[in-house]
Design an enzyme around this catalytic site. Sequence first.
Site, PDB file in Angstrom:
ATOM      1  N   CYS A  33      -6.873  22.421 -39.266  1.00 28.06           N
ATOM      2  CA  CYS A  33      -8.202  22.144 -38.672  1.00 28.06           C
ATOM      3  C   CYS A  33      -8.156  21.902 -37.250  1.00 28.06           C
ATOM      4  O   CYS A  33      -7.602  21.011 -36.850  1.00 28.06           O
ATOM      5  CB  CYS A  33      -8.906  20.945 -39.386  1.00 28.06           C
ATOM      6  SG  CYS A  33     -10.468  20.840 -38.795  1.00 28.06           S
ATOM      7  N   ASN A  39      -4.155  24.870 -45.400  1.00 27.46           N
ATOM      8  CA  ASN A  39      -4.674  25.083 -46.820  1.00 27.46           C
ATOM      9  C   ASN A  39      -3.746  24.691 -47.889  1.00 27.46           C
ATOM     10  O   ASN A  39      -2.483  24.992 -47.779  1.00 27.46           O
ATOM     11  CB  ASN A  39      -5.345  26.571 -47.097  1.00 27.46           C
ATOM     12  CG  ASN A  39      -6.375  26.728 -45.871  1.00 27.46           C
ATOM     13  OD1 ASN A  39      -7.567  26.155 -46.203  1.00 27.46           O
ATOM     14  ND2 ASN A  39      -6.142  27.190 -44.645  1.00 27.46           N
ATOM     15  N   HIS A  94      -7.370  21.168 -48.526  1.00 30.01           N
ATOM     16  CA  HIS A  94      -6.423  21.327 -47.556  1.00 30.01           C
ATOM     17  C   HIS A  94      -5.621  20.221 -48.014  1.00 30.01           C
ATOM     18  O   HIS A  94      -5.811  19.165 -48.760  1.00 30.01           O
ATOM     19  CB  HIS A  94      -6.766  20.923 -45.954  1.00 30.01           C
ATOM     20  CG  HIS A  94      -7.445  22.335 -45.457  1.00 30.01           C
ATOM     21  ND1 HIS A  94      -7.043  22.648 -44.253  1.00 30.01           N
ATOM     22  CD2 HIS A  94      -8.469  22.827 -45.903  1.00 30.01           C
ATOM     23  CE1 HIS A  94      -7.765  23.736 -43.956  1.00 30.01           C
ATOM     24  NE2 HIS A  94      -8.685  23.863 -44.944  1.00 30.01           N
ATOM     25  N   HIS A 104     -12.323  24.220 -52.037  1.00 29.14           N
ATOM     26  CA  HIS A 104     -11.356  24.646 -51.119  1.00 29.14           C
ATOM     27  C   HIS A 104     -10.751  23.198 -50.336  1.00 29.14           C
ATOM     28  O   HIS A 104     -11.408  22.686 -49.962  1.00 29.14           O
ATOM     29  CB  HIS A 104     -12.146  25.298 -50.051  1.00 29.14           C
ATOM     30  CG  HIS A 104     -11.319  25.843 -48.821  1.00 29.14           C
ATOM     31  ND1 HIS A 104     -11.506  27.208 -48.123  1.00 29.14           N
ATOM     32  CD2 HIS A 104     -10.390  25.331 -47.818  1.00 29.14           C
ATOM     33  CE1 HIS A 104     -10.949  27.352 -47.237  1.00 29.14           C
ATOM     34  NE2 HIS A 104     -10.092  26.190 -47.056  1.00 29.14           N
ATOM     35  N   ARG A 109      -7.545  35.183 -42.902  1.00 28.22           N
ATOM     36  CA  ARG A 109      -8.729  34.562 -41.648  1.00 28.22           C
ATOM     37  C   ARG A 109      -8.691  33.121 -41.683  1.00 28.22           C
ATOM     38  O   ARG A 109      -8.101  32.725 -40.470  1.00 28.22           O
ATOM     39  CB  ARG A 109     -10.197  34.773 -42.321  1.00 28.22           C
ATOM     40  CG  ARG A 109     -11.315  34.482 -41.315  1.00 28.22           C
ATOM     41  CD  ARG A 109     -12.037  32.980 -41.309  1.00 28.22           C
ATOM     42  NE  ARG A 109     -12.336  32.598 -42.459  1.00 28.22           N
ATOM     43  CZ  ARG A 109     -12.583  31.154 -42.452  1.00 28.22           C
ATOM     44  NH1 ARG A 109     -12.666  30.292 -41.372  1.00 28.22           N
ATOM     45  NH2 ARG A 109     -12.974  30.500 -43.577  1.00 28.22           N
ATOM     46  N   ASP A 110      -8.791  32.160 -42.547  1.00 27.78           N
ATOM     47  CA  ASP A 110      -8.499  30.730 -42.268  1.00 27.78           C
ATOM     48  C   ASP A 110      -7.124  30.181 -41.923  1.00 27.78           C
ATOM     49  O   ASP A 110      -6.944  29.097 -41.091  1.00 27.78           O
ATOM     50  CB  ASP A 110      -9.182  30.064 -43.460  1.00 27.78           C
ATOM     51  CG  ASP A 110      -9.398  28.619 -43.154  1.00 27.78           C
ATOM     52  OD1 ASP A 110      -9.698  28.327 -42.158  1.00 27.78           O
ATOM     53  OD2 ASP A 110      -9.482  27.633 -44.252  1.00 27.78           O
TER      54      ASP A 110
END
Length: 297
Positions: free
Chosen positions: A238, A247, A207, A205, A13-14
């Site tokens: 992003c 990530n 990055h 979470h 997803r991300d």
Amino acid sequence: MPSRVRIVEVGPRDGLQNEAAIIATADKIALVDRLSATGLQAIEATSFVSPKWVPQLADAAEVFTGIARRDGVAYPVLVPNLHGYTRARAVGATEVAVFTAASDTFNRRNTNAGIDESLERFRPVLAQAAEDGVRVRGYVSTALGCPYQGEVPVGEVVRVARALHAMGCYEISLGDTIGVGTPGKARAMLRAVAGDVPMDALAVHFHDTYGQALANVLACLEEGVAVVDAAVSGTGGCPYAKGASGNLATEDLVYMLHGMGIHTGVDLDALADTGRWLAGLLGRESGSRVTRARATT
């Protein structure tokens, strides 16, 4: 320091939502299935947001119904509102995630709503989820910095996390969306939030824009957090922050944790193979240092 860490794999997803080229539905399904075979306990499969805003995930229903769900593995999906929740439930989702930010400016650019408005959107989702017996995870992005306003007051991170937890989110993931955090700041932010939300209901979470992600994870592990988000092959980024890299790579996280004697239940070799496969699919080098190193030895 926890003896075991649960990794929430967010690559499907991300990791994929910011890809410029549309990825075939069959490849997305194959990615989730490959990840399911590595021992991961939680894999965020897709997102039921409007295809207008995230065209890369327009096939959410097809992906979710196409994956081979395994016993003992959670497959949460992102939902922006009650409409998205209804779509997710229609194809059998049993866990969802909601997403907001600690920066009002970022939230308006990302979701066309201020923080408080976004929280209000989630109330009917949480209410319906409670009635349906569906677990809800919450995300708080820009927890360590915003591309528009810069520093984000830690009090806002605490306020948003507390609100999501009070609404019924079983877990709150605190995200450094643009990767500007450092270990000291990450530790202080987590400690502040843990003053209002139990540590066992928190996740982190990060990055890796400035190469600080693993160091930030270590600082948070020392505070007692035991859930970490990561994306296979270091995919992601992003779209609202120029220069923000992907990530934290799941392979690199697992390598560090296993080296510290912390159990994850993940087969690193199988994970690295999946990262290498995904990098080839996307036509670029893997974002994982472990995967790159193993490819040359």
